[in-house]
Design an enzyme around this catalytic site. Structure first.
Site, mmCIF file in Angstrom:
data_model
loop_
_atom_site.group_PDB
_atom_site.id
_atom_site.type_symbol
_atom_site.label_atom_id
_atom_site.label_comp_id
_atom_site.label_asym_id
_atom_site.label_seq_id
_atom_site.Cartn_x
_atom_site.Cartn_y
_atom_site.Cartn_z
ATOM 1 N N ARG A 2 44.760 35.796 45.904
ATOM 2 C CA ARG A 2 43.707 36.655 45.385
ATOM 3 C C ARG A 2 43.216 36.156 44.034
ATOM 4 N NH1 ARG A 2 44.110 41.379 42.050
ATOM 5 N NH2 ARG A 2 46.319 41.625 42.368
ATOM 6 N N ARG A 6 38.326 33.663 40.709
ATOM 7 C CA ARG A 6 37.810 34.494 39.627
ATOM 8 C C ARG A 6 37.920 33.829 38.255
ATOM 9 N NH1 ARG A 6 38.812 40.781 38.181
ATOM 10 N NH2 ARG A 6 40.976 40.154 37.985
ATOM 11 N N ARG A 15 28.401 35.851 41.150
ATOM 12 C CA ARG A 15 28.691 37.277 41.345
ATOM 13 C C ARG A 15 27.906 38.194 40.397
ATOM 14 N NH1 ARG A 15 33.059 39.838 42.600
ATOM 15 N NH2 ARG A 15 31.704 41.500 41.909
ATOM 16 N N ASP A 51 38.244 41.174 50.871
ATOM 17 C CA ASP A 51 39.269 41.976 50.190
ATOM 18 C C ASP A 51 40.004 42.788 51.242
ATOM 19 O OD1 ASP A 51 40.155 42.813 47.306
ATOM 20 O OD2 ASP A 51 40.195 44.625 48.525
ATOM 21 N N TYR A 126 46.402 52.811 48.750
ATOM 22 C CA TYR A 126 45.113 53.067 48.095
ATOM 23 C C TYR A 126 44.442 54.322 48.658
ATOM 24 C CZ TYR A 126 45.414 48.530 45.822
ATOM 25 O OH TYR A 126 45.813 47.477 45.043
HETATM 26 O O1 CP3 Z 1 40.721 34.408 45.781
HETATM 27 C C1 CP3 Z 1 40.036 35.141 46.484
HETATM 28 O O2 CP3 Z 1 38.949 35.564 46.090
HETATM 29 C C2 CP3 Z 1 40.539 35.437 47.875
HETATM 30 C C3 CP3 Z 1 40.049 36.686 48.439
HETATM 31 C C4 CP3 Z 1 40.854 37.957 48.106
HETATM 32 C C5 CP3 Z 1 40.366 39.044 47.295
HETATM 33 N N1 CP3 Z 1 41.238 40.079 47.410
HETATM 34 C C6 CP3 Z 1 39.115 39.060 46.522
HETATM 35 C C7 CP3 Z 1 39.052 39.899 45.290
HETATM 36 C C8 CP3 Z 1 42.079 38.333 48.620
HETATM 37 C C9 CP3 Z 1 43.034 37.537 49.475
HETATM 38 C C10 CP3 Z 1 42.311 39.701 48.184
HETATM 39 C C11 CP3 Z 1 43.468 40.482 48.592
HETATM 40 C C12 CP3 Z 1 43.827 41.706 47.850
HETATM 41 N N2 CP3 Z 1 43.002 42.664 47.309
HETATM 42 C C13 CP3 Z 1 45.154 42.145 47.700
HETATM 43 C C14 CP3 Z 1 46.354 41.440 48.268
HETATM 44 C C15 CP3 Z 1 46.718 40.209 47.510
HETATM 45 C C16 CP3 Z 1 47.385 40.463 46.196
HETATM 46 O O3 CP3 Z 1 46.797 40.059 45.195
HETATM 47 O O4 CP3 Z 1 48.471 41.001 46.164
HETATM 48 C C17 CP3 Z 1 45.127 43.364 46.989
HETATM 49 C C18 CP3 Z 1 46.309 44.163 46.553
HETATM 50 C C19 CP3 Z 1 43.745 43.684 46.754
HETATM 51 C C20 CP3 Z 1 43.176 44.903 46.088
HETATM 52 C C21 CP3 Z 1 42.391 44.499 44.901
HETATM 53 N N3 CP3 Z 1 41.129 43.961 44.960
HETATM 54 C C22 CP3 Z 1 42.797 44.519 43.528
HETATM 55 C C23 CP3 Z 1 44.104 45.041 43.016
HETATM 56 C C24 CP3 Z 1 41.736 43.958 42.776
HETATM 57 C C25 CP3 Z 1 41.684 43.668 41.277
HETATM 58 C C26 CP3 Z 1 40.801 44.557 40.493
HETATM 59 C C27 CP3 Z 1 40.481 43.897 39.146
HETATM 60 O O5 CP3 Z 1 39.298 43.673 38.892
HETATM 61 O O6 CP3 Z 1 41.426 43.622 38.379
HETATM 62 C C28 CP3 Z 1 40.712 43.637 43.699
HETATM 63 C C29 CP3 Z 1 39.410 43.018 43.372
HETATM 64 C C30 CP3 Z 1 39.179 41.650 43.891
HETATM 65 N N4 CP3 Z 1 39.429 41.214 45.168
HETATM 66 C C31 CP3 Z 1 38.588 40.591 43.162
HETATM 67 C C32 CP3 Z 1 38.493 39.486 44.027
HETATM 68 C C33 CP3 Z 1 37.884 38.146 43.755
HETATM 69 C C34 CP3 Z 1 38.089 40.680 41.718
HETATM 70 C C35 CP3 Z 1 36.870 41.536 41.660
HETATM 71 C C36 CP3 Z 1 35.670 40.857 41.111
HETATM 72 O O7 CP3 Z 1 35.605 39.623 40.966
HETATM 73 O O8 CP3 Z 1 34.699 41.602 40.848
#
Ligand code: CP3
Length: 317
Positions: A2, A6, A15, A51, A126
């Site tokens: 994940r 970013r 984005r 996501d 969630y």
């Molecule tokens: O690298 C990648 O972009 C791969 C794609 C990916 C995303 N989310 C994109 C994302 C993957 C594999 C995920 C999985 C995901 N999402 C998990 C499981 C993996 C892990 O990290 O344990 C979980 C728990 C989530 C839920 C989630 N989504 C969280 C906790 C967050 C962070 C919020 C923050 O801003 O701190 C997200 C947002 C998210 N998902 C982002 C990305 C690129 C960042 C948001 C953004 O760029 O605006």
């Protein structure tokens, strides 16, 4: 992992002004963002940009990803009526997913594309808590206080994961990863009773496709054997358990992991011996995919990530 992308300025640029979930519905953006870390780092596989809560939203469930917070549900699930609002996507719901994956597979050439979904427990947390949680109090209260309701929700979320993974594999993803990121908040006893059967259903449903199935969670040292038993072909390990010990707990399966993401900020003199140690310990398993033990911090230095990827490839050649 994940947020691999970013940390990249080119990610932040594409984005700009577009929400996370909107960007997941635009094949042009999904393709570009998925390819960015592959171009930069020359890693051996790409992870599909999406996501774990995206398929819920694609199927009409009211959830958004708030920057800096994470997924937030408008109407947290408390009863059977709440579960009825959650439905698995079909390929017809997500033409953009199919289109993005087909295009990615063609642009990636031989580089594998990893598809993924959220595991029932982590996604349920969630939906029941309404957003990110540290103690999962409401989720655990539902499990123990109303097990029938819990199992109905987890079963529905297993179907959500199966549906989304099936779309991805049928479009050409060559491996899948099921993220149960927060399962480490559970005791082994609760995991076995309330979570394992539902994650096992997901792995079982994907088995006929013959693609490698990876399972991962954070803080899962005490659960590694059970997560392996759920049916994964490969088990991801965070940094808390060394891979030789993880190999003992998991049994004879390839492992993925497990550099502590905090080390990205420690300087190369500290990072290199850690990689050497991890590669050495990884030899205890029948296969080892080098990775971070969790996601890439958004403020990580892309040059450090690139150097790590290169170093691991040179050492493994
Ligand atoms: O690298 C990648 O972009 C791969 C794609 C990916 C995303 N989310 C994109 C994302 C993957 C594999 C995920 C999985 C995901 N999402 C998990 C499981 C993996 C892990 O990290 O344990 C979980 C728990 C989530 C839920 C989630 N989504 C969280 C906790 C967050 C962070 C919020 C923050 O801003 O701190 C997200 C947002 C998210 N998902 C982002 C990305 C690129 C960042 C948001 C953004 O760029 O605006």
């Amino acid at each position: 992992m994940r947020q691999a992308g970013r940390a990249l300025p080119e990610y932040r640029k594409v984005r700009e002004g577009i929400t996370m979930l909107e960007s997941c519905m635009r094949p042009d953006l999904v393709v570009e963002i998925t390819l960015q870390p592959v171009r930069r780092y020359g890693v051996d596989a790409a992870i599909f940009f999406s996501d774990i809560v995206a398929p819920l939203q694609f199927a009409g469930y009211d959830i958004e990803i708030k920057p800096g917070i994470g997924p937030v549900a408008a109407d947290p699930i408390r009863d059977a009526a709440g579960i009825a609002a959650v439905r698995p996507v079909t390929a017809a719901d997500v033409p953009y997913t199919t289109e993005a994956i087909q295009q990615l597979v063609s642009e990636l050439g031989g580089t594998p594309l990893i598809g993924f979904a959220g595991a029932p427990f982590t996604v349920a947390s969630y939906l029941v808590e309404g957003g990110p949680s540290k103690d999962f109090a409401k989720t655990k209260a539902m499990m123990h206080g109303n097990p029938d309701l819990w199992h109905a929700l987890a079963d529905r979320l297993a179907d959500v994961a199966i549906a989304y993974l099936t779309v991805q594999v049928e479009a050409g993803a060559s491996a899948i990863q099921l993220f149960d990121s927060w399962a480490g908040g559970l005791s082994p006893r609760d995991y076995e009773r309330f979570v394992l059967p539902h994650s096992a259903k997901v792995f079982e449903a994907l088995k006929p496709y013959g693609v490698p199935r990876v399972h991962f969670g954070v803080n899962t040292g005490e659960l590694l054997g059970l997560m392996s038993a759920a049916g994964a072909d490969v088990v991801g390990v965070d940094w808390r358990v060394p891979l030789d010990e993880a190999a003992r707990r998991v049994g004879p399966k390839p492992l993925q992991g497990n550099l502590d993401p905090a080390l990205l900020f420690a300087g190369w003199e500290a990072i290199e011996p850690e990689i050497d140690r991890i590669l050495e310990e990884g030899k205890s398993a029948p296969g080892h995919i080098f990775n971070l033990g969790h996601g890439v911090p958004p403020d990580a230095d892309p040059d450090v990530l690139q150097r790590i990827a290169k170093y691991v490839q040179t050492r493994s050649a």
